[in-house]
Design a protein around this motif. Structure first.
Motif, PDB file in Angstrom:
ATOM      1  N   ASP A  32       0.862  -1.171   0.000  1.00  0.00           N
ATOM      2  CA  ASP A  32       0.000   0.000   0.000  1.00  0.00           C
ATOM      3  C   ASP A  32       0.908   1.232   0.000  1.00  0.00           C
ATOM      4  O   ASP A  32       1.263   1.775   1.041  1.00  0.00           O
ATOM      5  CB  ASP A  32      -0.910  -0.013   1.228  1.00  0.00           C
ATOM      6  CG  ASP A  32      -1.923   1.110   1.226  1.00  0.00           C
ATOM      7  OD1 ASP A  32      -1.760   2.067   0.438  1.00  0.00           O
ATOM      8  OD2 ASP A  32      -2.876   1.023   2.017  1.00  0.00           O
ATOM      9  N   LYS A  33       1.293   1.638  -1.206  1.00  0.00           N
ATOM     10  CA  LYS A  33       2.246   2.735  -1.357  1.00  0.00           C
ATOM     11  C   LYS A  33       1.684   4.051  -0.824  1.00  0.00           C
ATOM     12  O   LYS A  33       2.410   4.847  -0.231  1.00  0.00           O
ATOM     13  CB  LYS A  33       2.649   2.887  -2.819  1.00  0.00           C
ATOM     14  CG  LYS A  33       3.726   3.916  -3.039  1.00  0.00           C
ATOM     15  CD  LYS A  33       4.142   4.000  -4.494  1.00  0.00           C
ATOM     16  CE  LYS A  33       5.205   5.065  -4.676  1.00  0.00           C
ATOM     17  NZ  LYS A  33       5.601   5.205  -6.065  1.00  0.00           N
ATOM     18  N   THR A  34       0.399   4.278  -1.002  1.00  0.00           N
ATOM     19  CA  THR A  34      -0.220   5.512  -0.527  1.00  0.00           C
ATOM     20  C   THR A  34      -0.102   5.629   0.993  1.00  0.00           C
ATOM     21  O   THR A  34       0.308   6.664   1.517  1.00  0.00           O
ATOM     22  CB  THR A  34      -1.702   5.572  -0.953  1.00  0.00           C
ATOM     23  OG1 THR A  34      -1.781   5.449  -2.368  1.00  0.00           O
ATOM     24  CG2 THR A  34      -2.346   6.862  -0.511  1.00  0.00           C
ATOM     25  N   ALA A  35      -0.443   4.558   1.697  1.00  0.00           N
ATOM     26  CA  ALA A  35      -0.347   4.575   3.158  1.00  0.00           C
ATOM     27  C   ALA A  35       1.107   4.640   3.612  1.00  0.00           C
ATOM     28  O   ALA A  35       1.438   5.318   4.589  1.00  0.00           O
ATOM     29  CB  ALA A  35      -1.028   3.341   3.746  1.00  0.00           C
ATOM     30  N   LEU A  36       1.963   3.943   2.893  1.00  0.00           N
ATOM     31  CA  LEU A  36       3.386   3.907   3.237  1.00  0.00           C
ATOM     32  C   LEU A  36       4.007   5.300   3.147  1.00  0.00           C
ATOM     33  O   LEU A  36       4.659   5.765   4.079  1.00  0.00           O
ATOM     34  CB  LEU A  36       4.111   2.938   2.302  1.00  0.00           C
ATOM     35  CG  LEU A  36       5.532   2.542   2.640  1.00  0.00           C
ATOM     36  CD1 LEU A  36       5.572   1.667   3.868  1.00  0.00           C
ATOM     37  CD2 LEU A  36       6.165   1.816   1.473  1.00  0.00           C
ATOM     38  N   THR A  37       3.778   5.974   2.026  1.00  0.00           N
ATOM     39  CA  THR A  37       4.330   7.312   1.870  1.00  0.00           C
ATOM     40  C   THR A  37       3.620   8.312   2.784  1.00  0.00           C
ATOM     41  O   THR A  37       4.244   9.264   3.263  1.00  0.00           O
ATOM     42  CB  THR A  37       4.267   7.784   0.405  1.00  0.00           C
ATOM     43  OG1 THR A  37       2.936   7.700  -0.072  1.00  0.00           O
ATOM     44  CG2 THR A  37       5.170   6.949  -0.479  1.00  0.00           C
ATOM     45  N   ALA A  39       2.744   7.738   5.719  1.00  0.00           N
ATOM     46  CA  ALA A  39       3.337   7.568   7.046  1.00  0.00           C
ATOM     47  C   ALA A  39       4.785   8.082   7.100  1.00  0.00           C
ATOM     48  O   ALA A  39       5.438   7.957   8.124  1.00  0.00           O
ATOM     49  CB  ALA A  39       3.293   6.094   7.450  1.00  0.00           C
ATOM     50  N   GLY A  40       5.247   8.620   5.967  1.00  0.00           N
ATOM     51  CA  GLY A  40       6.590   9.207   5.954  1.00  0.00           C
ATOM     52  C   GLY A  40       7.688   8.313   5.410  1.00  0.00           C
ATOM     53  O   GLY A  40       8.852   8.689   5.402  1.00  0.00           O
ATOM     54  N   TYR A  41       7.328   7.129   4.943  1.00  0.00           N
ATOM     55  CA  TYR A  41       8.321   6.209   4.381  1.00  0.00           C
ATOM     56  C   TYR A  41       8.522   6.493   2.906  1.00  0.00           C
ATOM     57  O   TYR A  41       7.655   7.056   2.235  1.00  0.00           O
ATOM     58  CB  TYR A  41       7.886   4.755   4.545  1.00  0.00           C
ATOM     59  CG  TYR A  41       7.902   4.263   5.972  1.00  0.00           C
ATOM     60  CD1 TYR A  41       9.085   3.835   6.562  1.00  0.00           C
ATOM     61  CD2 TYR A  41       6.739   4.218   6.723  1.00  0.00           C
ATOM     62  CE1 TYR A  41       9.112   3.380   7.872  1.00  0.00           C
ATOM     63  CE2 TYR A  41       6.750   3.768   8.035  1.00  0.00           C
ATOM     64  CZ  TYR A  41       7.937   3.349   8.590  1.00  0.00           C
ATOM     65  OH  TYR A  41       7.959   2.901   9.882  1.00  0.00           O
ATOM     66  N   THR A  42       9.644   6.074   2.384  1.00  0.00           N
ATOM     67  CA  THR A  42       9.935   6.142   0.960  1.00  0.00           C
ATOM     68  C   THR A  42      10.113   4.726   0.451  1.00  0.00           C
ATOM     69  O   THR A  42      10.822   3.917   1.061  1.00  0.00           O
ATOM     70  CB  THR A  42      11.255   6.932   0.706  1.00  0.00           C
ATOM     71  OG1 THR A  42      11.108   8.226   1.269  1.00  0.00           O
ATOM     72  CG2 THR A  42      11.549   7.037  -0.766  1.00  0.00           C
ATOM     73  N   LEU A  43       9.447   4.416  -0.655  1.00  0.00           N
ATOM     74  CA  LEU A  43       9.539   3.080  -1.238  1.00  0.00           C
ATOM     75  C   LEU A  43      10.617   3.085  -2.308  1.00  0.00           C
ATOM     76  O   LEU A  43      10.573   3.863  -3.240  1.00  0.00           O
ATOM     77  CB  LEU A  43       8.202   2.668  -1.858  1.00  0.00           C
ATOM     78  CG  LEU A  43       8.154   1.291  -2.511  1.00  0.00           C
ATOM     79  CD1 LEU A  43       8.450   0.193  -1.487  1.00  0.00           C
ATOM     80  CD2 LEU A  43       6.793   1.078  -3.150  1.00  0.00           C
ATOM     81  N   VAL A  44      11.603   2.205  -2.145  1.00  0.00           N
ATOM     82  CA  VAL A  44      12.712   2.096  -3.098  1.00  0.00           C
ATOM     83  C   VAL A  44      12.731   0.659  -3.598  1.00  0.00           C
ATOM     84  O   VAL A  44      12.732  -0.276  -2.797  1.00  0.00           O
ATOM     85  CB  VAL A  44      14.065   2.436  -2.427  1.00  0.00           C
ATOM     86  CG1 VAL A  44      15.199   2.266  -3.409  1.00  0.00           C
ATOM     87  CG2 VAL A  44      14.044   3.828  -1.844  1.00  0.00           C
ATOM     88  N   THR A  45      12.709   0.481  -4.908  1.00  0.00           N
ATOM     89  CA  THR A  45      12.806  -0.871  -5.479  1.00  0.00           C
ATOM     90  C   THR A  45      14.077  -0.945  -6.313  1.00  0.00           C
ATOM     91  O   THR A  45      14.549   0.059  -6.848  1.00  0.00           O
ATOM     92  CB  THR A  45      11.593  -1.199  -6.366  1.00  0.00           C
ATOM     93  OG1 THR A  45      11.542  -0.276  -7.446  1.00  0.00           O
ATOM     94  CG2 THR A  45      10.301  -1.144  -5.572  1.00  0.00           C
ATOM     95  N   HIS A  46      14.633  -2.137  -6.397  1.00  0.00           N
ATOM     96  CA  HIS A  46      15.813  -2.345  -7.239  1.00  0.00           C
ATOM     97  C   HIS A  46      15.893  -3.773  -7.695  1.00  0.00           C
ATOM     98  O   HIS A  46      15.237  -4.640  -7.254  1.00  0.00           O
ATOM     99  CB  HIS A  46      17.088  -1.909  -6.540  1.00  0.00           C
ATOM    100  CG  HIS A  46      17.492  -2.794  -5.382  1.00  0.00           C
ATOM    101  ND1 HIS A  46      16.708  -3.032  -4.302  1.00  0.00           N
ATOM    102  CD2 HIS A  46      18.619  -3.478  -5.149  1.00  0.00           C
ATOM    103  CE1 HIS A  46      17.347  -3.816  -3.440  1.00  0.00           C
ATOM    104  NE2 HIS A  46      18.506  -4.110  -3.933  1.00  0.00           N
TER     105      HIS A  46
END
Length: 46
Positions: A32-37, A39-46
């Protein structure tokens, strides 16, 4: 010390479970990227 480490790991897993669901059968992760961001988190994928 071991009890403290287990509690910290449990707290982190509980926090992650708010945003991430793992579907083992289909080998997928739902994030849930919307909730994650929100809450102040940054989503990084690699």
């Amino acid at each position: 010390m071991e009890k403290l480490v287990k509690e910290l790991i449990g707290d982190r897993l509980l926090e992650l479970s708010r945003y991430v669901v793992m579907d083992i059968l289909n080998k997928t992760m739902i994030i849930d990227k919307t909730a994650l961001t929100g809450a102040g988190y940054t989503l990084v994928t690699h």
